[in-house]
Design an enzyme around this catalytic site. Structure first.
Site, mmCIF file in Angstrom:
data_model
loop_
_atom_site.group_PDB
_atom_site.id
_atom_site.type_symbol
_atom_site.label_atom_id
_atom_site.label_comp_id
_atom_site.label_asym_id
_atom_site.label_seq_id
_atom_site.Cartn_x
_atom_site.Cartn_y
_atom_site.Cartn_z
ATOM 1 C CG ASP A 145 -6.465 0.690 0.116
ATOM 2 O OD1 ASP A 145 -5.396 0.614 0.750
ATOM 3 O OD2 ASP A 145 -7.536 1.077 0.617
ATOM 4 C CD GLU A 194 -4.154 6.783 2.166
ATOM 5 O OE1 GLU A 194 -3.935 5.564 2.360
ATOM 6 O OE2 GLU A 194 -3.270 7.655 2.245
ATOM 7 C CG HIS A 225 -1.635 1.298 1.435
ATOM 8 N ND1 HIS A 225 -2.840 1.597 0.858
ATOM 9 C CD2 HIS A 225 -1.267 2.399 2.152
ATOM 10 C CE1 HIS A 225 -3.200 2.815 1.213
ATOM 11 N NE2 HIS A 225 -2.261 3.321 1.998
ATOM 12 C CD GLU A 226 2.278 3.480 3.750
ATOM 13 O OE1 GLU A 226 2.638 4.584 3.256
ATOM 14 O OE2 GLU A 226 1.259 3.369 4.462
ATOM 15 C CG HIS A 271 0.680 6.379 -0.774
ATOM 16 N ND1 HIS A 271 -0.501 6.977 -1.143
ATOM 17 C CD2 HIS A 271 0.431 5.752 0.413
ATOM 18 C CE1 HIS A 271 -1.426 6.739 -0.235
ATOM 19 N NE2 HIS A 271 -0.881 5.996 0.728
#
Length: 429
Positions: free
Chosen positions: A371, A367, A285-286, A289
């Site tokens: 995801d 976000e 997930h990070e 970004h």
């Protein structure tokens, strides 16, 4: 005072008072909605999570959310009263005049004004900060700090703030006085350069003053994480475990640093609660970004917004009504640069509050994109269970008020986000 100046001054006073009052009412209304909504849904776990979240955990999250919201109401009221005291009721003006009488005019007096304001503001905030840590967080089993550690953190952060902040303030004040009408452009360039430098030096020079960062020793997990990063085309300077448990039971993981100085940091509390595949999913997930360039986009946005802010400040410093309209009698025989900085810092949040939902919406969009990237690289089921564990571990309510979420939340609401994960878990990858 001329008629035009008086009109402009009274206009700013009325506009500021109206924005402050409307903003305070809106904050109270939204918080009241949140309190009612969470309380109404406290008795039953949402159907989608009835098989995975216990009623006790759901009720703890509700009670924690309600306690924080009620404390927030007190913080709002106190914040508005303090803001009025500094501005329209003359507190900042009185502090400035007292320091002029004590120190005379000049750079020393201006720096003393900035420092006195920071110290007094910090002292006003201190009781609520203590209450939040040692009463609210303690009540729900999250606080792990001792009073000694809390005081040590306060002392260290104050010293670091003074060592870094005073030279920066002095340089900006010098620029305001010495570089002409475009001082704000030079100050902006310096401020952006400093922020980029801080991204590089914070992980290695500042963060270790507060926490211990040990290399990730779990070889199996290290191999998994390294393979995931290579698969995603990402490199980091190191994988570290932070002793977050000495302050709080909350769990997290994050990237820090910039460029070649990027590093991955896991809270020890997170590694204790998640399985290796779930850690992979959270890390993916990070990485999402970075893949979607969210960090770069946010930095560019920060650059643009701060440039607009410095330009506006450059204009306002030359307007007498800016000072008088906010309750300050400006210096006649010397510079008002420090006053202008403080007034701008106090007044801008009152007006920018109303556009906060725009940035919250953009953050929630990011976000969801992160995801989706994590699901494409790992497992929707692993990400779903990891997020559910983190929501439960951090006592994040599954039933926030939808309007409150739209206005404030930088991350999607728990139910909305986890339902997407559960839908994704049913799709083979």
């Amino acid at each position: 005072m001329t008629d035009s100046l008086l009109t402009a001054s009274l206009g700013l006073t009325a506009l500021f008072a109206a924005a402050l009052g409307l903003g305070l009412w809106l904050r109270f209304w939204l918080s009241s909605r949140q309190i009612r909504h969470v309380a109404q849904h406290r008795a039953q776990v949402p159907a989608a999570f009835a098989s995975t979240v216990s009623l006790a955990a759901h009720q703890k999250a509700a009670d924690y959310t309600l306690a924080k919201a009620r404390l927030g109401l007190l913080e709002m009221a106190l914040g508005a009263a303090v803001l009025l005291g500094w501005t329209l009721l003359g507190g900042l003006s009185a502090l400035n005049q007292a320091l002029v009488q004590l120190l005379g005019h000049g750079m020393t007096q201006q720096l003393a004004l900035l420092m006195a304001f920071v110290v007094l503001s910090g002292a006003i905030d201190l009781p609520l900060s203590w209450y939040q840590t040692f009463v609210l967080e303690q009540r729900f089993g999250f606080n792990k700090m001792t009073l000694k550690l809390w005081l040590a953190d306060l002392l260290k952060s104050s010293l670091i703030g003074a060592l870094i902040g005073l030279p920066i303030a002095a340089l900006i004040l010098w620029m305001m006085a010495a570089t002409g009408s475009l001082w704000w452009l030079w100050a902006w360039l310096f401020w952006m350069g400093f922020n980029l430098l801080l991204l590089v030096i914070y992980p290695t020079l500042i963060a270790p003053l507060f926490n211990k960062f040990a290399p990730l020793e779990d070889e199996a997990l290290r191999s998994r994480v390294t393979a995931l990063m290579q698969r995603c085309g990402f490199s980091a300077k190191g994988l570290f475990v932070m002793d977050g448990s000495k302050r709080s039971a909350h769990a997290n993981a994050y990237f820090t640093g910039f460029g070649a100085a990027k590093r991955v940091v896991f809270y020890d509390t997170l590694l204790a609660k998640l399985s290796a595949p779930e850690v992979d999913a959270v890390l993916a997930h990070e990485l999402g970004h970075f893949k979607h360039k969210h960090i770069i986009k946010r930095i560019v946005s920060m650059f643009a917004l701060s440039l607009a802010g410095f330009a506006l400040l450059g204009y306002l410093t030359q307007q007498l009504w800016f000072y008088t309209g906010l309750g300050v009698q400006p210096n006649v025989a010397s510079s008002n640069d420090a006053l202008a900085l403080l007034l701008f810092m106090l007044a801008m949040p009152v007006f920018s509050f109303f556009i906060a939902p725009v940035f919250a919406q953009l953050s929630r969009k990011h976000e969801f994109e992160a995801d989706a990237y994590a699901v494409s690289q790992t497992s929707a089921q692993d990400l779903s269970t990891a997020l559910l564990k983190l929501y439960e571990d951090n006592a994040a309510t599954l039933t926030p008020d939808p309007l409150y979420v739209r206005f404030y939340y930088s991350h999607p609401g728990a139910t909305e986000r986890l339902e997407r994960m559960q839908v994704g878990a049913a799709v083979p990858h």
